[in-house]
Design a protein around this motif. Structure first.
Motif, PDB file in Angstrom:
ATOM      1  N   LEU A 122      -0.738 -79.984  49.009  1.00  0.00           N
ATOM      2  CA  LEU A 122       0.449 -80.799  49.252  1.00  0.00           C
ATOM      3  C   LEU A 122       1.101 -81.098  47.902  1.00  0.00           C
ATOM      4  O   LEU A 122       0.456 -81.643  47.011  1.00  0.00           O
ATOM      5  N   LEU A 123       2.363 -80.752  47.763  1.00  0.00           N
ATOM      6  CA  LEU A 123       3.069 -81.024  46.514  1.00  0.00           C
ATOM      7  C   LEU A 123       4.403 -81.680  46.829  1.00  0.00           C
ATOM      8  O   LEU A 123       5.055 -81.380  47.825  1.00  0.00           O
ATOM      9  N   GLY A 124       4.782 -82.598  45.959  1.00  0.00           N
ATOM     10  CA  GLY A 124       6.035 -83.322  46.163  1.00  0.00           C
ATOM     11  C   GLY A 124       6.153 -84.464  45.179  1.00  0.00           C
ATOM     12  O   GLY A 124       5.191 -84.831  44.502  1.00  0.00           O
ATOM     13  N   PRO A 125       7.331 -85.064  45.066  1.00  0.00           N
ATOM     14  CA  PRO A 125       7.551 -86.134  44.085  1.00  0.00           C
ATOM     15  C   PRO A 125       6.743 -87.371  44.405  1.00  0.00           C
ATOM     16  O   PRO A 125       6.249 -87.555  45.527  1.00  0.00           O
ATOM     17  N   THR A 126       6.578 -88.240  43.432  1.00  0.00           N
ATOM     18  CA  THR A 126       5.822 -89.462  43.624  1.00  0.00           C
ATOM     19  C   THR A 126       6.496 -90.349  44.668  1.00  0.00           C
ATOM     20  O   THR A 126       7.722 -90.444  44.732  1.00  0.00           O
ATOM     21  N   SER A 128       6.430 -89.860  47.897  1.00  0.00           N
ATOM     22  CA  SER A 128       6.906 -89.132  49.074  1.00  0.00           C
ATOM     23  C   SER A 128       5.924 -89.190  50.232  1.00  0.00           C
ATOM     24  O   SER A 128       6.253 -88.743  51.337  1.00  0.00           O
ATOM     25  N   GLY A 129       4.703 -89.703  50.027  1.00  0.00           N
ATOM     26  CA  GLY A 129       3.781 -89.906  51.138  1.00  0.00           C
ATOM     27  C   GLY A 129       2.545 -89.031  51.125  1.00  0.00           C
ATOM     28  O   GLY A 129       1.844 -88.956  52.135  1.00  0.00           O
ATOM     29  N   LYS A 130       2.211 -88.385  50.003  1.00  0.00           N
ATOM     30  CA  LYS A 130       1.057 -87.494  49.971  1.00  0.00           C
ATOM     31  C   LYS A 130      -0.241 -88.269  50.182  1.00  0.00           C
ATOM     32  O   LYS A 130      -1.049 -87.924  51.045  1.00  0.00           O
ATOM     33  N   THR A 131      -0.430 -89.312  49.389  1.00  0.00           N
ATOM     34  CA  THR A 131      -1.663 -90.097  49.491  1.00  0.00           C
ATOM     35  C   THR A 131      -1.744 -90.840  50.817  1.00  0.00           C
ATOM     36  O   THR A 131      -2.801 -90.885  51.453  1.00  0.00           O
ATOM     37  N   LEU A 132      -0.628 -91.418  51.253  1.00  0.00           N
ATOM     38  CA  LEU A 132      -0.611 -92.142  52.524  1.00  0.00           C
ATOM     39  C   LEU A 132      -0.940 -91.218  53.682  1.00  0.00           C
ATOM     40  O   LEU A 132      -1.639 -91.607  54.628  1.00  0.00           O
ATOM     41  N   LEU A 133      -0.469 -89.987  53.617  1.00  0.00           N
ATOM     42  CA  LEU A 133      -0.724 -89.033  54.690  1.00  0.00           C
ATOM     43  C   LEU A 133      -2.214 -88.781  54.853  1.00  0.00           C
ATOM     44  O   LEU A 133      -2.746 -88.812  55.972  1.00  0.00           O
ATOM     45  N   MET A 134      -2.916 -88.579  53.748  1.00  0.00           N
ATOM     46  CA  MET A 134      -4.344 -88.295  53.836  1.00  0.00           C
ATOM     47  C   MET A 134      -5.152 -89.551  54.136  1.00  0.00           C
ATOM     48  O   MET A 134      -6.181 -89.487  54.822  1.00  0.00           O
ATOM     49  N   GLN A 135      -4.718 -90.707  53.652  1.00  0.00           N
ATOM     50  CA  GLN A 135      -5.410 -91.943  54.002  1.00  0.00           C
ATOM     51  C   GLN A 135      -5.295 -92.234  55.493  1.00  0.00           C
ATOM     52  O   GLN A 135      -6.244 -92.722  56.115  1.00  0.00           O
ATOM     53  N   THR A 136      -4.163 -91.926  56.087  1.00  0.00           N
ATOM     54  CA  THR A 136      -3.988 -92.111  57.529  1.00  0.00           C
ATOM     55  C   THR A 136      -4.847 -91.132  58.304  1.00  0.00           C
ATOM     56  O   THR A 136      -5.415 -91.483  59.350  1.00  0.00           O
ATOM     57  N   VAL A 137      -4.956 -89.907  57.815  1.00  0.00           N
ATOM     58  CA  VAL A 137      -5.836 -88.928  58.467  1.00  0.00           C
ATOM     59  C   VAL A 137      -7.279 -89.412  58.437  1.00  0.00           C
ATOM     60  O   VAL A 137      -8.021 -89.261  59.412  1.00  0.00           O
ATOM     61  N   ALA A 138      -7.686 -90.018  57.341  1.00  0.00           N
ATOM     62  CA  ALA A 138      -9.063 -90.504  57.229  1.00  0.00           C
ATOM     63  C   ALA A 138      -9.358 -91.582  58.252  1.00  0.00           C
ATOM     64  O   ALA A 138     -10.480 -91.688  58.757  1.00  0.00           O
ATOM     65  N   LYS A 139      -8.351 -92.407  58.590  1.00  0.00           N
ATOM     66  CA  LYS A 139      -8.571 -93.468  59.569  1.00  0.00           C
ATOM     67  C   LYS A 139      -8.816 -92.898  60.963  1.00  0.00           C
ATOM     68  O   LYS A 139      -9.627 -93.422  61.715  1.00  0.00           O
ATOM     69  N   VAL A 140      -8.095 -91.855  61.314  1.00  0.00           N
ATOM     70  CA  VAL A 140      -8.157 -91.365  62.687  1.00  0.00           C
ATOM     71  C   VAL A 140      -9.322 -90.417  62.931  1.00  0.00           C
ATOM     72  O   VAL A 140      -9.797 -90.289  64.050  1.00  0.00           O
ATOM     73  N   LEU A 141      -9.827 -89.762  61.881  1.00  0.00           N
ATOM     74  CA  LEU A 141     -10.775 -88.673  62.101  1.00  0.00           C
ATOM     75  C   LEU A 141     -12.167 -89.161  62.461  1.00  0.00           C
ATOM     76  O   LEU A 141     -12.724 -88.779  63.470  1.00  0.00           O
ATOM     77  N   GLY A 142     -12.767 -89.978  61.612  1.00  0.00           N
ATOM     78  CA  GLY A 142     -14.148 -90.367  61.838  1.00  0.00           C
ATOM     79  C   GLY A 142     -15.147 -89.413  61.230  1.00  0.00           C
ATOM     80  O   GLY A 142     -16.346 -89.569  61.439  1.00  0.00           O
ATOM     81  N   ASN A 245     -23.986 -77.689  51.250  1.00  0.00           N
ATOM     82  CA  ASN A 245     -23.259 -76.427  51.321  1.00  0.00           C
ATOM     83  C   ASN A 245     -21.783 -76.733  51.570  1.00  0.00           C
ATOM     84  O   ASN A 245     -21.435 -77.387  52.549  1.00  0.00           O
ATOM     85  N   THR A 246     -20.897 -76.247  50.698  1.00  0.00           N
ATOM     86  CA  THR A 246     -19.470 -76.563  50.795  1.00  0.00           C
ATOM     87  C   THR A 246     -18.678 -75.546  51.601  1.00  0.00           C
ATOM     88  O   THR A 246     -17.442 -75.586  51.591  1.00  0.00           O
ATOM     89  N   ASN A 247     -19.359 -74.640  52.301  1.00  0.00           N
ATOM     90  CA  ASN A 247     -18.644 -73.609  53.062  1.00  0.00           C
ATOM     91  C   ASN A 247     -17.738 -74.210  54.122  1.00  0.00           C
ATOM     92  O   ASN A 247     -16.673 -73.662  54.430  1.00  0.00           O
ATOM     93  N   ASN A 248     -18.174 -75.323  54.731  1.00  0.00           N
ATOM     94  CA  ASN A 248     -17.429 -75.896  55.854  1.00  0.00           C
ATOM     95  C   ASN A 248     -16.718 -77.192  55.488  1.00  0.00           C
ATOM     96  O   ASN A 248     -16.248 -77.909  56.370  1.00  0.00           O
ATOM     97  N   ILE A 249     -16.621 -77.517  54.218  1.00  0.00           N
ATOM     98  CA  ILE A 249     -15.899 -78.709  53.785  1.00  0.00           C
ATOM     99  C   ILE A 249     -14.435 -78.339  53.563  1.00  0.00           C
ATOM    100  O   ILE A 249     -14.125 -77.364  52.877  1.00  0.00           O
ATOM    101  N   LEU A 250     -13.545 -79.123  54.166  1.00  0.00           N
ATOM    102  CA  LEU A 250     -12.110 -78.873  54.027  1.00  0.00           C
ATOM    103  C   LEU A 250     -11.597 -79.582  52.774  1.00  0.00           C
ATOM    104  O   LEU A 250     -11.780 -80.791  52.609  1.00  0.00           O
ATOM    105  N   PHE A 251     -10.943 -78.819  51.880  1.00  0.00           N
ATOM    106  CA  PHE A 251     -10.400 -79.376  50.649  1.00  0.00           C
ATOM    107  C   PHE A 251      -8.877 -79.437  50.756  1.00  0.00           C
ATOM    108  O   PHE A 251      -8.227 -78.446  51.111  1.00  0.00           O
ATOM    109  N   VAL A 252      -8.331 -80.605  50.456  1.00  0.00           N
ATOM    110  CA  VAL A 252      -6.881 -80.811  50.437  1.00  0.00           C
ATOM    111  C   VAL A 252      -6.497 -81.268  49.034  1.00  0.00           C
ATOM    112  O   VAL A 252      -6.964 -82.307  48.564  1.00  0.00           O
ATOM    113  N   LEU A 253      -5.662 -80.495  48.359  1.00  0.00           N
ATOM    114  CA  LEU A 253      -5.206 -80.822  47.015  1.00  0.00           C
ATOM    115  C   LEU A 253      -3.790 -81.378  47.091  1.00  0.00           C
ATOM    116  O   LEU A 253      -2.969 -80.909  47.899  1.00  0.00           O
ATOM    117  N   SER A 254      -3.483 -82.373  46.266  1.00  0.00           N
ATOM    118  CA  SER A 254      -2.150 -82.962  46.266  1.00  0.00           C
ATOM    119  C   SER A 254      -1.748 -83.313  44.848  1.00  0.00           C
ATOM    120  O   SER A 254      -2.606 -83.631  44.008  1.00  0.00           O
TER     121      SER A 254
END
Length: 482
Positions: A122-126, A128-142, A245-254
C-alpha cells in the motif's frame, strides 16, 4: 499482546461467535469485509477492495491447508487401523503416531493445488488511511496481527531491531501458539524508509538500515523458518525457543513514498516525448497524457519503485501494488462526520460526559475540512486541529453552567487564519437558552443550504448554455463581397 487469546475463523471457541466463519460462508466474502471497512475508512475504494480480496484469499488458503492436513491424517489413521485388524491387534493399542515421511509422501501424491499467498504493498501520501485501514482489518479478523515500524529495523548484528522482531511480535499476539501465528498477518509500516539512500547522492557506504534490511526481508516474505526466543522476565529462568514457518503468513507493506510521483511523471514523459524539440523528463508532458480524473500514483510500476530505492528482489515478492490517493475536501468532510469512530463523534461524546452538547454548523465543518486539507497532513491532522480549536472550551466548561456550545464558520476561519487576539470564540449557551442555541444553529445551516442550491442552479444553467452552443451548427462561409 501476551496473554490475549485471538478469536476468529481459524481459532474460534465454542463460547465465542466470530464475525466471519467457515461454516457460515455467506458472512465470509470480500464484499462483507469491505462493508465493514466502509464503516471506518472513507474513500480509497480500490485499496479496500485489494485488502478485502487479500484477506479473503488468506482465509481460503488457511482452510485449504487445514482440509489437506485433515484428509492426510484421516487416511493415515485408516491405514493404521487396517494394519491393526490384519495383525489382530486391538484398535486401542494403536498409538496416534504421525510419521513425517508419511505426510511428505502423501503431500506429493495429493493433486489438490496448494494456494500461495499474495503479499500486498500500500503506497500513498501521509494521512490517506494506510495505517487506519490495516488497524481496522486487525479488529475484524481475529487472527494474530502485528504491525512493525520499519524505521527501527537494522541489519543483523547492529544496534536496533532485527527483522525477526516481526515474527516475535506476531507470536506474542498469538500467545506464543506457533500454529496460530503461522496463519497471521504482519504489517510493515513505513517501508519506504528502507529505500537505498544512494538515490539521493549519498556515499556508497554500507547501508545497514536500508538495503541491508530489504535483503533480510527477502526470505521471510518468500517463506522461511524463523527461530524466535521468548524473553523471560524472571531471573535465571530458561529461555524458550519457537520455530515459525512464514510460508502462510500474509505480509502487507505500506509507506508514503514521498517523491515517487516525480519518478512516475519522468517515466511517462520520456515514453511520450515527440518531435525534435521535445524535452524528455518534464512533469508537464507526463500530466498531459494522463486523464484529468486520474492520479499519478495509479500509473506506478515496478521500475518506478526500483528507481526510488527498493531492490527488485523485494518488489518481485509483492505481486499486488495498490496506491491510496490523496484525500479531497469532500473526503475530509466525510471523515469528520461519517465513520463510526469519527473525530466529531468522539468530541460530542466527550462533551456529553460532563453535561454539554457540542454542535458544529455545516459551514464550520466545511471550513474545518478545507483547513485540514491545506495543512497537508491528511486525515491524521484533524485530531490536532480539533484539539487546539476546542482547548479553551475543554478547559472552561467542566463544572460550569454552560450546557450548549456552538462552533460557527467564523470561529473556524479565524482560528485557522487570524492571530490569537483576533480569533472568535465558540458561543456558549446556558440551560435556559436552548431555543436560542437551536435557532443560531439552524440559521447558519439554512443560509449555507440556500447558497449551495444557488450555486448548483448556476452550474446547471452554465452547463445547459454550453451544451446549446455545442449543438448549434457552425455557419459556413461560402463567399463574400468587399
Amino acid at each position: 499482546m501476551t496473554g490475549v487469546r485471538p478469536s476468529g475463523p481459524l481459532f474460534r471457541r465454542a463460547s465465542t461467535v466470530p464475525m466471519f466463519t467457515y461454516s457460515n460462508q455467506q458472512h465470509l466474502s470480500p464484499r462483507a469485509i469491505k462493508a465493514y471497512l466502509d464503516n471506518y475508512v472513507i474513500g480509497q475504494e480500490h485499496a479496500k477492495m485489494v485488502i478485502s480480496v487479500a484477506v479473503y484469499n488468506h482465509y481460503l488458503r488457511a482452510q485449504n491447508l487445514e482440509d489437506r492436513k485433515r484428509r492426510m491424517r484421516k487416511d493415515f489413521d485408516s491405514r493404521l487401523r487396517s494394519d491393526a485388524i490384519i495383525e489382530d491387534i486391538p484398535d486401542e493399542s494403536v498409538q496416534p503416531i504421525q510419521p513425517k515421511a508419511f505426510f511428505v509422501a502423501e503431500a506429493e501424491e495429493d493433486d489438490t493445488p496448494v494456494l500461495e499467498k499474495t503479499n500486498v504493498l500500500l503506497l500513498g501520501p501521509t494521512g490517506s488511511g494506510k495505517t487506519l485501514l490495516m488497524q481496522t482489518v486487525a479488529k475484524v479478523l481475529g487472527v494474530p496481527f502485528a504491525m512493525v515500524d520499519c524505521t527501527s529495523l537494522t541489519q543483523a548484528g547492529y544496534i536496533g531491531d532485527d527483522v525477526d522482531i516481526c515474527i516475535q511480535r506476531l507470536l506474542a499476539s498469538a500467545d506464543y501458539d506457533v500454529e496460530k501465528a503461522e496463519f497471521g498477518i504482519v504489517v510493515l509500516d513505513e517501508c519506504d524508509k528502507l529505500a537505498k539512500p544512494a538515490r539521493v547522492g549519498f556515499s556508497s557506504t554500507k547501508d545497514i538500515s536500508g538495503e541491508g534490511v530489504q535483503q533480510a526481508l527477502l526470505q521471510m516474505l518468500e517463506g522461511s523458518t524463523v527461530t524466535v526466543t521468548r524473553k523471560s522476565g524472571t531471573a535465571g529462568q530458561t529461555k524458550e525457543s519457537y520455530t515459525v514457518n512464514t510460508n502462510n503468513i500474509l505480509f502487507v507493506l505500506s509507506g508514503a513514498f514521498v517523491g515517487l510521483e516525480n519518478i512516475i511523471e519522468e517515466r511517462v514523459s520520456d515514453k511520450h516525448a515527440i518531435g525534435f524539440k521535445a524535452v524528455p523528463g518534464t512533469a508537464a508532458m507526463g500530466k498531459f497524457f494522463m486523464p484529468s480524473n486520474a492520479h499519478v500514483l495509479n500509473y506506478v510500476e515496478v521500475q518506478d519503485l526500483t528507481k526510488y530505492g527498493m531492490i527488485p528482489e523485494l518488489v518481485g515478492r509483492i505481486p499486488h501494488i495498490s496506491p491510496l490517493l490523496p484525500l479531497s475536501e469532500a473526503d475530509m468532510l466525510r471523515i469528520i462526520t461519517e465513520p463510526k469512530n469519527s473525530i466529531m463523534k468522539q468530541y460530542e461524546h466527550s462533551f456529553k460526559m460532563f453535561g454539554v452538547e457540542l454542535k458544529f454548523t455545516t459551514p464550520a465543518l466545511q471550513a474545518l475540512a478545507k483547513g485540514a486539507l491545506e495543512q497537508g497532513t491528511g486525515a491524521r491532522g484533524l485530531k490536532g486541529i480539533m484539539a487546539r480549536l476546542l482547548l479553551n472550551v475543554n478547559y472552561e466548561l467542566p463544572e460550569s453552567s454552560t450546557k450548549y456550545v456552538l462552533v460557527t464558520e467564523n470561529v473556524v476561519k479565524t482560528f485557522m487564519n487570524a492571530s490569537e487576539s483576533d480569533r472568535v470564540r465558540p458561543f456558549y449557551f446556558s440551560r435556559g437558552e436552548q431555543y436560542k442555541f437551536l435557532n443560531e444553529l439552524a440559521s447558519e445551516n439554512q443560509v449555507a443550504q440556500a447558497l449551495l442550491v444557488e450555486s448548483q442552479t448556476r452550474d446547471r444553467n452554465a452547463e445547459a448554455v454550453s451544451g446549446q452552443d455545442e449543438d448549434e451548427p457552425t455557419p459556413q462561409r461560402v463567399g463574400f463581397i468587399e
